[in-house]
Design a protein around this motif. Structure first.
Motif, PDB file in Angstrom:
ATOM      1  N   LYS A 112       0.891  -0.976  -0.169  1.00  0.00           N
ATOM      2  CA  LYS A 112      -0.368  -0.109   0.049  1.00  0.00           C
ATOM      3  C   LYS A 112       0.987   1.241  -0.104  1.00  0.00           C
ATOM      4  CE  LYS A 112      -3.839  -1.949   2.629  1.00  0.00           C
ATOM      5  NZ  LYS A 112      -4.540  -1.383   3.990  1.00  0.00           N
ATOM      6  N   ASP A 113       2.214   0.321   0.858  1.00  0.00           N
ATOM      7  CA  ASP A 113       2.639   2.489   0.668  1.00  0.00           C
ATOM      8  C   ASP A 113       3.456   2.565  -0.382  1.00  0.00           C
ATOM      9  OD1 ASP A 113       1.952   2.355   3.667  1.00  0.00           O
ATOM     10  OD2 ASP A 113       3.555   1.481   4.090  1.00  0.00           O
ATOM     11  N   ALA A 114       4.062   1.931  -1.298  1.00  0.00           N
ATOM     12  CA  ALA A 114       4.434   1.898  -2.281  1.00  0.00           C
ATOM     13  C   ALA A 114       4.231   1.506  -3.296  1.00  0.00           C
ATOM     14  CB  ALA A 114       6.444   0.875  -2.301  1.00  0.00           C
ATOM     15  N   GLY A 115       2.577   1.098  -3.624  1.00  0.00           N
ATOM     16  CA  GLY A 115       2.559   0.671  -5.664  1.00  0.00           C
ATOM     17  C   GLY A 115       3.165  -0.056  -6.241  1.00  0.00           C
ATOM     18  N   GLY A 116       3.167   0.625  -7.163  1.00  0.00           N
ATOM     19  CA  GLY A 116       3.893  -0.835  -8.437  1.00  0.00           C
ATOM     20  C   GLY A 116       4.001  -0.894  -9.447  1.00  0.00           C
ATOM     21  N   ALA A 117       5.046  -1.416 -10.519  1.00  0.00           N
ATOM     22  CA  ALA A 117       3.582  -1.755 -11.832  1.00  0.00           C
ATOM     23  C   ALA A 117       3.649  -3.047 -11.495  1.00  0.00           C
ATOM     24  CB  ALA A 117       5.112  -1.080 -12.711  1.00  0.00           C
ATOM     25  N   VAL A 118       2.745  -3.727 -12.681  1.00  0.00           N
ATOM     26  CA  VAL A 118       2.580  -5.194 -12.096  1.00  0.00           C
ATOM     27  C   VAL A 118       1.591  -5.559 -13.631  1.00  0.00           C
ATOM     28  CG1 VAL A 118       1.955  -5.017  -9.594  1.00  0.00           C
ATOM     29  CG2 VAL A 118      -0.489  -4.814 -11.597  1.00  0.00           C
ATOM     30  N   VAL A 119       1.643  -6.797 -13.200  1.00  0.00           N
ATOM     31  CA  VAL A 119       1.537  -7.741 -14.795  1.00  0.00           C
ATOM     32  C   VAL A 119      -0.124  -7.940 -14.705  1.00  0.00           C
ATOM     33  CG1 VAL A 119       1.802  -8.636 -17.104  1.00  0.00           C
ATOM     34  CG2 VAL A 119       3.667  -7.091 -16.437  1.00  0.00           C
ATOM     35  N   ALA A 120      -1.411  -8.116 -15.357  1.00  0.00           N
ATOM     36  CA  ALA A 120      -2.118  -8.795 -14.726  1.00  0.00           C
ATOM     37  C   ALA A 120      -2.406  -9.776 -16.050  1.00  0.00           C
ATOM     38  CB  ALA A 120      -3.392  -8.019 -15.415  1.00  0.00           C
ATOM     39  N   LEU A 121      -2.776 -11.137 -15.790  1.00  0.00           N
ATOM     40  CA  LEU A 121      -2.690 -11.909 -17.079  1.00  0.00           C
ATOM     41  C   LEU A 121      -3.897 -12.958 -16.936  1.00  0.00           C
ATOM     42  CD1 LEU A 121       0.204 -14.521 -16.408  1.00  0.00           C
ATOM     43  CD2 LEU A 121       0.482 -12.115 -17.621  1.00  0.00           C
ATOM     44  N   GLY A 122      -5.080 -12.828 -18.155  1.00  0.00           N
ATOM     45  CA  GLY A 122      -6.305 -13.520 -18.501  1.00  0.00           C
ATOM     46  C   GLY A 122      -5.917 -14.983 -17.834  1.00  0.00           C
ATOM     47  N   ARG A 123      -6.919 -15.310 -17.601  1.00  0.00           N
ATOM     48  CA  ARG A 123      -7.482 -16.743 -17.191  1.00  0.00           C
ATOM     49  C   ARG A 123      -8.965 -16.869 -17.409  1.00  0.00           C
ATOM     50  NH1 ARG A 123      -2.574 -17.446 -17.521  1.00  0.00           N
ATOM     51  NH2 ARG A 123      -0.917 -17.880 -15.677  1.00  0.00           N
ATOM     52  N   PRO A 124      -8.949 -17.928 -17.700  1.00  0.00           N
ATOM     53  CA  PRO A 124     -10.542 -18.580 -17.849  1.00  0.00           C
ATOM     54  C   PRO A 124     -11.272 -18.491 -16.746  1.00  0.00           C
ATOM     55  CG  PRO A 124      -8.887 -20.326 -17.854  1.00  0.00           C
ATOM     56  CD  PRO A 124      -8.205 -19.619 -16.939  1.00  0.00           C
ATOM     57  N   GLY A 125     -12.552 -18.132 -17.497  1.00  0.00           N
ATOM     58  CA  GLY A 125     -13.515 -17.974 -15.669  1.00  0.00           C
ATOM     59  C   GLY A 125     -13.150 -19.209 -14.527  1.00  0.00           C
ATOM     60  N   GLN A 126     -13.343 -19.033 -13.901  1.00  0.00           N
ATOM     61  CA  GLN A 126     -13.771 -20.181 -12.570  1.00  0.00           C
ATOM     62  C   GLN A 126     -15.017 -20.090 -11.962  1.00  0.00           C
ATOM     63  OE1 GLN A 126     -10.294 -21.455 -11.151  1.00  0.00           O
ATOM     64  NE2 GLN A 126      -9.922 -19.702 -13.725  1.00  0.00           N
ATOM     65  N   LYS A 127     -15.677 -21.384 -11.318  1.00  0.00           N
ATOM     66  CA  LYS A 127     -17.191 -21.773 -11.382  1.00  0.00           C
ATOM     67  C   LYS A 127     -17.017 -20.988  -9.453  1.00  0.00           C
ATOM     68  CE  LYS A 127     -17.245 -25.933 -13.406  1.00  0.00           C
ATOM     69  NZ  LYS A 127     -17.859 -27.636 -13.822  1.00  0.00           N
ATOM     70  N   ARG A 128     -15.926 -21.002  -8.823  1.00  0.00           N
ATOM     71  CA  ARG A 128     -16.260 -20.871  -7.586  1.00  0.00           C
ATOM     72  C   ARG A 128     -14.384 -20.314  -7.130  1.00  0.00           C
ATOM     73  NH1 ARG A 128     -14.166 -22.380  -2.399  1.00  0.00           N
ATOM     74  NH2 ARG A 128     -15.819 -21.921  -1.057  1.00  0.00           N
ATOM     75  N   TYR A 129     -14.710 -18.907  -6.179  1.00  0.00           N
ATOM     76  CA  TYR A 129     -13.873 -18.194  -5.652  1.00  0.00           C
ATOM     77  C   TYR A 129     -13.303 -18.485  -4.585  1.00  0.00           C
ATOM     78  CZ  TYR A 129     -13.306 -16.253 -10.817  1.00  0.00           C
ATOM     79  OH  TYR A 129     -13.313 -16.638 -12.017  1.00  0.00           O
ATOM     80  N   PRO A 130     -12.581 -18.518  -3.599  1.00  0.00           N
ATOM     81  CA  PRO A 130     -13.132 -18.949  -2.830  1.00  0.00           C
ATOM     82  C   PRO A 130     -12.894 -17.719  -2.040  1.00  0.00           C
ATOM     83  CG  PRO A 130     -10.427 -20.196  -3.668  1.00  0.00           C
ATOM     84  CD  PRO A 130     -11.449 -19.473  -4.475  1.00  0.00           C
ATOM     85  N   GLU A 131     -12.427 -17.167  -0.718  1.00  0.00           N
ATOM     86  CA  GLU A 131     -11.947 -15.911   0.488  1.00  0.00           C
ATOM     87  C   GLU A 131     -10.942 -16.811   1.126  1.00  0.00           C
ATOM     88  OE1 GLU A 131     -14.128 -16.002   5.163  1.00  0.00           O
ATOM     89  OE2 GLU A 131     -15.439 -15.856   3.117  1.00  0.00           O
TER      90      GLU A 131
END
Length: 132
Positions: free
Chosen positions: A86-105
């Protein structure tokens, strides 16, 4: 029979992210020119998105713990994954994936991924690598 058993167990292995997008090195000019991250909703499977996250003291919503649902905030997902702070931030790469049936918490690095059922798209986040 032994080959069949080995094949079965090999199919159960979870392999690290190794797509070409994750291995791409960006120039410093590309990283500097990257637009601010949003959500990953329009990121198609196999696509990559170089974007930047400003330092900020709050989280937006994410669903899942990686891969994250497409309607999750990329920067919060990157903090959850431990790629930025949170303090620094920065550059990232988001990689597209197929949709999932469930996203756990799950909670990690001060960010909470909420539970969600099926969504049409997903993404993972990796650090943006500069060219050597």
């Amino acid at each position: 029979m032994k080959a069949l058993i080995l094949s079965f167990f090999a199919s159960l292995l979870i392999l690290p992210v190794t797509d070409a997008a994750a291995q791409t090195a960006y120039t410093q000019a590309q990283i500097d020119a990257a637009e601010a991250c949003d959500d990953g909703r329009d990121l198609a499977e196999g696509e990559s998105l170089l974007c930047t996250c400003k330092a900020r003291g709050f989280d937006r919503f994410i669903w899942g713990t990686g891969p994250y649902s497409g309607h999750s905030d990329i920067c919060t997902a990157a903090r959850h994954a431990g790629i930025i702070t949170k303090d620094a931030g920065g550059a990232v790469v988001a990689l597209g994936r197929p949709g999932q049936k469930r996203y756990p918490e799950g909670e990690a690095n001060g960010s909470k991924g909420r539970s969600w059922l099926s969504f049409r798209s997903s993404f993972d986040v990796v650090p943006a690598r500069g060219a050597a």
